[in-house]
Design a protein around this motif. Structure first.
Motif, PDB file in Angstrom:
ATOM      1  N   MET A 163       0.839  -1.195   0.000  1.00 59.69           N
ATOM      2  CA  MET A 163       0.000   0.000   0.000  1.00 59.69           C
ATOM      3  C   MET A 163       0.873   1.243   0.000  1.00 59.69           C
ATOM      4  SD  MET A 163      -3.091  -0.886   2.696  1.00 59.69           S
ATOM      5  CE  MET A 163      -2.009  -1.467   4.016  1.00 59.69           C
ATOM      6  N   LEU A 164       0.388   2.281  -0.630  1.00 55.68           N
ATOM      7  CA  LEU A 164       0.996   3.599  -0.546  1.00 55.68           C
ATOM      8  C   LEU A 164       0.074   4.490   0.265  1.00 55.68           C
ATOM      9  CD1 LEU A 164       2.275   4.027  -4.187  1.00 55.68           C
ATOM     10  CD2 LEU A 164       3.697   4.194  -2.141  1.00 55.68           C
ATOM     11  N   VAL A 165       0.644   5.158   1.252  1.00 59.45           N
ATOM     12  CA  VAL A 165      -0.118   6.094   2.077  1.00 59.45           C
ATOM     13  C   VAL A 165       0.643   7.416   2.122  1.00 59.45           C
ATOM     14  CG1 VAL A 165      -1.118   4.256   3.488  1.00 59.45           C
ATOM     15  CG2 VAL A 165       1.034   5.332   4.208  1.00 59.45           C
ATOM     16  N   ALA A 166      -0.020   8.458   2.559  1.00 59.33           N
ATOM     17  CA  ALA A 166       0.622   9.765   2.632  1.00 59.33           C
ATOM     18  C   ALA A 166       1.820   9.731   3.577  1.00 59.33           C
ATOM     19  CB  ALA A 166      -0.389  10.810   3.093  1.00 59.33           C
ATOM     20  N   LYS A 167       2.810  10.554   3.288  1.00 56.92           N
ATOM     21  CA  LYS A 167       4.020  10.626   4.102  1.00 56.92           C
ATOM     22  C   LYS A 167       3.648  10.847   5.570  1.00 56.92           C
ATOM     23  CE  LYS A 167       8.585  10.682   3.751  1.00 56.92           C
ATOM     24  NZ  LYS A 167       9.327   9.598   3.067  1.00 56.92           N
ATOM     25  N   LEU A 224      -1.674   9.103  -7.953  1.00 58.51           N
ATOM     26  CA  LEU A 224      -1.939  10.536  -7.840  1.00 58.51           C
ATOM     27  C   LEU A 224      -3.033  10.830  -6.825  1.00 58.51           C
ATOM     28  CD1 LEU A 224      -1.400  13.398  -8.874  1.00 58.51           C
ATOM     29  CD2 LEU A 224      -3.099  12.977 -10.683  1.00 58.51           C
ATOM     30  N   GLN A 225      -3.984   9.909  -6.675  1.00 53.48           N
ATOM     31  CA  GLN A 225      -5.104  10.133  -5.754  1.00 53.48           C
ATOM     32  C   GLN A 225      -4.645  10.206  -4.295  1.00 53.48           C
ATOM     33  OE1 GLN A 225      -7.743  10.907  -7.632  1.00 53.48           O
ATOM     34  NE2 GLN A 225      -6.294  10.292  -9.244  1.00 53.48           N
ATOM     35  N   VAL A 226      -3.542   9.516  -3.969  1.00 52.51           N
ATOM     36  CA  VAL A 226      -2.983   9.607  -2.614  1.00 52.51           C
ATOM     37  C   VAL A 226      -2.199  10.905  -2.472  1.00 52.51           C
ATOM     38  CG1 VAL A 226      -1.440   8.525  -0.922  1.00 52.51           C
ATOM     39  CG2 VAL A 226      -2.890   7.098  -2.375  1.00 52.51           C
ATOM     40  N   SER A 227      -1.428  11.236  -3.488  1.00 52.99           N
ATOM     41  CA  SER A 227      -0.619  12.456  -3.436  1.00 52.99           C
ATOM     42  C   SER A 227      -1.487  13.707  -3.324  1.00 52.99           C
ATOM     43  CB  SER A 227       0.257  12.553  -4.692  1.00 52.99           C
ATOM     44  OG  SER A 227       1.173  11.478  -4.753  1.00 52.99           O
ATOM     45  N   ASN A 228      -2.670  13.700  -3.992  1.00 57.55           N
ATOM     46  CA  ASN A 228      -3.518  14.894  -3.935  1.00 57.55           C
ATOM     47  C   ASN A 228      -4.561  14.839  -2.811  1.00 57.55           C
ATOM     48  OD1 ASN A 228      -5.675  13.312  -4.844  1.00 57.55           O
ATOM     49  ND2 ASN A 228      -5.463  13.938  -6.987  1.00 57.55           N
ATOM     50  N   GLY A 229      -4.534  13.745  -2.024  1.00 54.17           N
ATOM     51  CA  GLY A 229      -5.412  13.655  -0.859  1.00 54.17           C
ATOM     52  C   GLY A 229      -6.802  13.132  -1.139  1.00 54.17           C
ATOM     53  N   LYS A 244       8.134   3.881  -5.772  1.00 57.83           N
ATOM     54  CA  LYS A 244       7.520   5.204  -5.797  1.00 57.83           C
ATOM     55  C   LYS A 244       7.799   5.975  -4.510  1.00 57.83           C
ATOM     56  CE  LYS A 244       3.787   3.934  -8.944  1.00 57.83           C
ATOM     57  NZ  LYS A 244       4.295   4.768 -10.033  1.00 57.83           N
ATOM     58  N   ALA A 245       7.765   5.280  -3.388  1.00 54.64           N
ATOM     59  CA  ALA A 245       8.004   5.945  -2.110  1.00 54.64           C
ATOM     60  C   ALA A 245       9.436   6.460  -1.993  1.00 54.64           C
ATOM     61  CB  ALA A 245       7.690   4.992  -0.961  1.00 54.64           C
ATOM     62  N   ALA A 246      10.357   5.857  -2.753  1.00 53.79           N
ATOM     63  CA  ALA A 246      11.757   6.289  -2.717  1.00 53.79           C
ATOM     64  C   ALA A 246      11.944   7.662  -3.346  1.00 53.79           C
ATOM     65  CB  ALA A 246      12.635   5.265  -3.426  1.00 53.79           C
ATOM     66  N   ASP A 247      10.961   8.101  -4.136  1.00 51.29           N
ATOM     67  CA  ASP A 247      11.019   9.423  -4.753  1.00 51.29           C
ATOM     68  C   ASP A 247      10.389  10.439  -3.808  1.00 51.29           C
ATOM     69  OD1 ASP A 247      10.865  11.704  -6.245  1.00 51.29           O
ATOM     70  OD2 ASP A 247       9.766  10.820  -7.924  1.00 51.29           O
ATOM     71  N   PRO A 248      11.179  11.353  -3.241  1.00 47.67           N
ATOM     72  CA  PRO A 248      10.631  12.304  -2.264  1.00 47.67           C
ATOM     73  C   PRO A 248       9.543  13.213  -2.827  1.00 47.67           C
ATOM     74  CG  PRO A 248      12.861  12.933  -2.952  1.00 47.67           C
ATOM     75  CD  PRO A 248      12.619  11.561  -3.478  1.00 47.67           C
ATOM     76  N   LYS A 249       9.491  13.350  -4.149  1.00 48.78           N
ATOM     77  CA  LYS A 249       8.489  14.216  -4.758  1.00 48.78           C
ATOM     78  C   LYS A 249       7.078  13.668  -4.578  1.00 48.78           C
ATOM     79  CE  LYS A 249      11.615  15.923  -8.366  1.00 48.78           C
ATOM     80  NZ  LYS A 249      11.855  15.987  -9.831  1.00 48.78           N
ATOM     81  N   THR A 250       6.949  12.349  -4.418  1.00 48.97           N
ATOM     82  CA  THR A 250       5.615  11.753  -4.302  1.00 48.97           C
ATOM     83  C   THR A 250       4.986  11.992  -2.937  1.00 48.97           C
ATOM     84  OG1 THR A 250       6.498   9.614  -3.558  1.00 48.97           O
ATOM     85  CG2 THR A 250       6.243   9.942  -5.938  1.00 48.97           C
ATOM     86  N   GLN A 251       5.794  12.221  -1.920  1.00 49.46           N
ATOM     87  CA  GLN A 251       5.291  12.450  -0.566  1.00 49.46           C
ATOM     88  C   GLN A 251       4.397  11.303  -0.075  1.00 49.46           C
ATOM     89  OE1 GLN A 251       5.990  15.234   1.731  1.00 49.46           O
ATOM     90  NE2 GLN A 251       7.700  15.055   0.284  1.00 49.46           N
ATOM     91  N   VAL A 252       4.846  10.067  -0.369  1.00 54.45           N
ATOM     92  CA  VAL A 252       4.127   8.887   0.099  1.00 54.45           C
ATOM     93  C   VAL A 252       5.117   7.912   0.712  1.00 54.45           C
ATOM     94  CG1 VAL A 252       2.273   9.087  -1.613  1.00 54.45           C
ATOM     95  CG2 VAL A 252       4.327   7.762  -2.172  1.00 54.45           C
ATOM     96  N   GLU A 253       4.596   6.936   1.439  1.00 55.72           N
ATOM     97  CA  GLU A 253       5.436   5.870   1.968  1.00 55.72           C
ATOM     98  C   GLU A 253       4.780   4.525   1.714  1.00 55.72           C
ATOM     99  OE1 GLU A 253       4.877   5.514   6.648  1.00 55.72           O
ATOM    100  OE2 GLU A 253       5.407   7.578   6.080  1.00 55.72           O
ATOM    101  N   ALA A 254       5.609   3.488   1.668  1.00 56.32           N
ATOM    102  CA  ALA A 254       5.139   2.154   1.286  1.00 56.32           C
ATOM    103  C   ALA A 254       4.966   1.243   2.497  1.00 56.32           C
ATOM    104  CB  ALA A 254       6.128   1.518   0.316  1.00 56.32           C
TER     105      ALA A 254
END
Length: 314
Positions: A163-167, A224-229, A244-254
């Motif tokens: 899962m990807l969730v917001a940072k 994108l739906q997680v990144s934009n809330g 994807k989480a390794a890219d700080p621009k995404t502001q998400v964590e795995a």
């Protein structure tokens, strides 16, 4: 079940021809003659495993077992380019790269044939195998009993969901059970959607509110739906989530979802037994030589390795 279908913006389909090996002359009636050496193409520079792939030697015995049209015309492979690090588009905007194209190139090179990789929307890929538009499908496809009714799989890695969730994980999500009552984004018609639907059913069975599932044709739109809330979580494959989480621009964590590990397979038409067995044997040759492991390592995906190639999990 409350499922909202969101239609994403139409994306232009990119079709790229990847580099493989030139076909070997392998007519069994000329077995006593000296085979001409293959003229091999080079893997593109964007392929992290290019050095390993370019050193692979074709096996004339495997080439001889291929159907005549593939010996002469090469393999037609489809992959949905937009699922890093498994399959994506290179820096030139057209070349297929990622682990799936790397292994596809390695298998084609071992078989001694050319390889053409076409970017295709996920839902069109299995129909493309059934109709003969493509010979092989490598796009991080889970080997499931339902899909085996349409295609045959040569299993090549073992991977699980994530899962990807917001940072910072503000919702405190740890397991799928924590998704009850939340909005979740997924790629339509894949194993991630099935997991979301199973979680939705479990929530309602336990007397809790189900998931609000947003379905998308591509992985980028779902993330994108997680990144934009808009969504509190995106269910995907863990390897993709970690990348994807390794890219700080995404502001998400795995987050890994325990107990979801399963085989992913190369899909082929079930009637093409010669090709199925040749692909399996080529992959096994790469596993035994250590080249398979080096290709996975080039993409930091050693944890996906299997000990031997299987057909439909056997």
């Amino acid at each position: 079940m409350k499922i909202r279908i969101v239609i994403p913006l139409l994306l232009a389909s990119l079709a790229g021809t990847a580099c493989g090996a030139q076909s070997l002359t392998a007519d069994p009636s000329h077995a006593g003659e000296s085979a001409q050496p293959a003229v091999l193409d080079q893997a593109p520079a964007d392929d992290k495993a290019a050095t390993v792939i370019n050193a692979i030697k074709p096996d004339p015995a495997l080439t001889a077992r291929l159907p005549a049209d593939i010996r002469s015309g090469g393999l037609k492979m489809t992959s949905s380019l937009g699922y890093p690090p498994m399959n994506m588009i290179g820096s030139d905007g057209k070349t297929a790269t990622g682990l799936d194209p790397s292994l596809g190139r390695a298998i084609a090179r071992k078989l001694g044939v050319k390889l053409a990789i076409t970017d295709e929307e996920f839902n069109s890929q299995i129909p493309g195998i059934i109709t003969g538009r493509y010979d092989i499908l490598m796009s991080s496809v889970s080997d499931t009993p339902e899909r085996r009714t349409k295609v045959t799989f040569v299993d090549y890695v073992n991977a699980g969901a994530g899962m990807l969730v917001a940072k910072g994980n503000p919702e405190g999500i740890k397991t799928p059970a924590d998704l009850c009552g939340k909005t979740v984004s997924v790629v339509d018609n894949g194993s991630s959607l099935a997991l979301a639907e199973d979680t939705h059913a479990a929530c309602e069975k336990n007397g809790e509110k189900g998931l609000d599932i947003l379905k998308f044709a591509g992985d980028q739109e779902a993330l994108l739906q997680v990144s934009n809330g808009r969504a509190q979580a995106n269910i995907t494959d863990y390897v993709v989530a970690a990348y994807k989480a390794a890219d700080p621009k995404t502001q998400v964590e795995a987050l890994a979802i325990d107990g979801t590990e399963a085989l992913w397979g190369i899909a082929l038409h079930p009637d093409g037994k010669e090709l199925i067995e040749a692909v399996r044997d080529a992959l096994n040759a790469l596993i035994q030589s250590g080249e398979y492991g080096k290709i996975l390592a080039a993409w930091d995906l050693e944890k996906l390795a299997i000990e031997s190639a299987l057909i439909n999990g056997k």
